[in-house]
Design an enzyme around this catalytic site. Structure first.
Site, PDB file in Angstrom:
ATOM      1  N   ASP A   1      31.888  36.095  45.447  1.00 43.11           N
ATOM      2  CA  ASP A   1      31.211  35.245  44.469  1.00 43.11           C
ATOM      3  C   ASP A   1      31.811  33.836  44.462  1.00 43.11           C
ATOM      4  O   ASP A   1      31.352  32.959  43.730  1.00 43.11           O
ATOM      5  CB  ASP A   1      31.219  35.869  43.074  1.00 43.11           C
ATOM      6  CG  ASP A   1      32.611  36.183  42.543  1.00 43.11           C
ATOM      7  OD1 ASP A   1      33.603  35.831  43.203  1.00 43.11           O
ATOM      8  OD2 ASP A   1      32.709  36.793  41.456  1.00 43.11           O
TER       9      ASP A   1
ATOM     10  N   ASP B   1      30.858  41.206  46.416  1.00 42.89           N
ATOM     11  CA  ASP B   1      31.358  41.104  45.049  1.00 42.89           C
ATOM     12  C   ASP B   1      30.298  41.498  44.036  1.00 42.89           C
ATOM     13  O   ASP B   1      29.123  41.135  44.167  1.00 42.89           O
ATOM     14  CB  ASP B   1      31.799  39.668  44.755  1.00 42.89           C
ATOM     15  CG  ASP B   1      33.254  39.409  45.095  1.00 42.89           C
ATOM     16  OD1 ASP B   1      34.013  40.386  45.254  1.00 42.89           O
ATOM     17  OD2 ASP B   1      33.628  38.238  45.201  1.00 42.89           O
TER      18      ASP B   1
ATOM     19  N   LYS C   1      32.857  45.254  45.312  1.00 46.80           N
ATOM     20  CA  LYS C   1      34.177  44.911  44.775  1.00 46.80           C
ATOM     21  C   LYS C   1      34.072  44.534  43.306  1.00 46.80           C
ATOM     22  O   LYS C   1      33.208  43.752  42.922  1.00 46.80           O
ATOM     23  CB  LYS C   1      34.809  43.764  45.562  1.00 46.80           C
ATOM     24  CG  LYS C   1      36.214  43.376  45.062  1.00 46.80           C
ATOM     25  CD  LYS C   1      36.929  42.471  46.034  1.00 46.80           C
ATOM     26  CE  LYS C   1      36.438  41.054  46.033  1.00 46.80           C
ATOM     27  NZ  LYS C   1      36.713  40.365  44.720  1.00 46.80           N
TER      28      LYS C   1
ATOM     29  N   GLU D   1      36.444  43.336  39.767  1.00 45.78           N
ATOM     30  CA  GLU D   1      37.694  42.747  39.314  1.00 45.78           C
ATOM     31  C   GLU D   1      38.246  43.498  38.099  1.00 45.78           C
ATOM     32  O   GLU D   1      37.504  43.883  37.203  1.00 45.78           O
ATOM     33  CB  GLU D   1      37.502  41.279  38.945  1.00 45.78           C
ATOM     34  CG  GLU D   1      37.196  40.385  40.138  1.00 45.78           C
ATOM     35  CD  GLU D   1      37.167  38.908  39.760  1.00 45.78           C
ATOM     36  OE1 GLU D   1      37.594  38.565  38.644  1.00 45.78           O
ATOM     37  OE2 GLU D   1      36.715  38.102  40.593  1.00 45.78           O
TER      38      GLU D   1
ATOM     39  N   GLU E   1      45.388  39.332  44.485  1.00 44.63           N
ATOM     40  CA  GLU E   1      45.297  37.876  44.519  1.00 44.63           C
ATOM     41  C   GLU E   1      46.432  37.229  43.739  1.00 44.63           C
ATOM     42  O   GLU E   1      46.618  37.483  42.551  1.00 44.63           O
ATOM     43  CB  GLU E   1      43.950  37.398  43.956  1.00 44.63           C
ATOM     44  CG  GLU E   1      43.790  35.891  44.027  1.00 44.63           C
ATOM     45  CD  GLU E   1      42.375  35.407  43.846  1.00 44.63           C
ATOM     46  OE1 GLU E   1      42.159  34.175  43.900  1.00 44.63           O
ATOM     47  OE2 GLU E   1      41.468  36.246  43.656  1.00 44.63           O
TER      48      GLU E   1
END
Length: 264
Positions: A48, A87, A116, A118, A185
């Site tokens: 994204d 994403d 994916k 988050e 990350e």
């Protein structure tokens, strides 16, 4: 020319077991996906981040599910062998039902190989578990979370012992919930090392040192074309090369051979 067979999750897990570094890079359209794939990149992430590097937004938050489906479709037209991760955009995982619909669109319409998400909240863990039970391969993402930028800002995660332990617990929880891959990350390299060693699934780092199972960067960052400049942990691989293809090939070579990133 890339002659590798279609990448699979089984092969990615074997690469981890064998100590072979996994090369991951973003792409957002068919042409760039073709060249990334031809360079032998193992995993293409349709991130994204397209909201920032393609659409010109300041964050990833404006990206819609329709945007992600559209760009993933283009990438998969150009990609012949790399594993493709898409994403789940901001708020597409706001509820179980919305997450199921978003994952279905990315897998069925866009032909992604994996989605994916988050974070590692109870809600996210529940979504990961249900997607996994339905046969959807899921990649987790912890550390700096771009979708929480308005709340947390862009800052490194796990900077003290307590927060590092939280990251390690989140990583284990995501694997136990059914995640098949994990992105770390902007976490300390020693934390990334421990997480990579403790998990059976591939762990891909970005701005987290060189001790994880692989690396991912934004394509525009390695080409020096990102609006506003690249993060400090990135490198312009095009600077001393004659073509975009040479730059991507050098990135893949350096990741595989432990030349990038430089820090331990």
């Amino acid at each position: 020319m890339n002659t590798q067979k279609r990448m699979t999750l089984t092969r990615l897990k074997k690469m981890k077991r064998d100590g072979q570094k996994i090369v991951c890079l973003t792409a957002y359209d068919a042409a760039m996906a073709h060249w990334v794939d031809q360079a032998g990149v193992n995993v293409i992430l349709v991130g994204d981040t397209l909201g920032m590097v393609v659409q010109g937004h300041e964050t990833t938050l404006p990206v819609t599910l329709a945007d992600m489906v559209y760009h993933t479709q283009m990438v998969q037209r150009g990609n012949k062998s790399a594993w493709c991760v898409a994403d789940m955009p901001f708020m597409s995982d706001g509820s179980i039902d919305k997450a199921m619909e978003a994952a279905a669109a990315l897998m069925k319409q866009a032909r992604a190989n994996m989605v994916k998400l988050e974070g590692a909240s109870k809600r996210i863990l529940s979504i990961v578990e249900q997607l996994s039970e339905l046969g959807v391969p899921v990649c987790g993402h912890i550390g700096l979370l771009p979708q929480l930028v308005e709340k947390n800002g862009y800052r490194r995660a796990g900077q003290d012992d307590a927060s590092a332990r939280v990251l390690e617990e989140e990583a284990v929880a995501l694997e136990q919930a059914g995640a098949e891959m994990l992105v770390l990350e902007c976490v300390p390299s020693d934390t990334a090392k421990r997480i990579s060693e403790n998990l059976n699934i591939p762990v891909i780092g970005i701005g987290s040192g060189k001790e994880s199972d692989g690396q991912v960067l934004v394509l525009n960052d390695i080409l020096g074309t990102s609006l506003g400049g690249a993060p400090r942990f990135a490198k312009n691989f095009l600077q001393d090369k004659n073509s975009i293809q040479e730059a991507i090939e050098q990135y893949a070579f350096d990741v595989r051979n432990g030349h990038f990133p430089l820090e331990s």
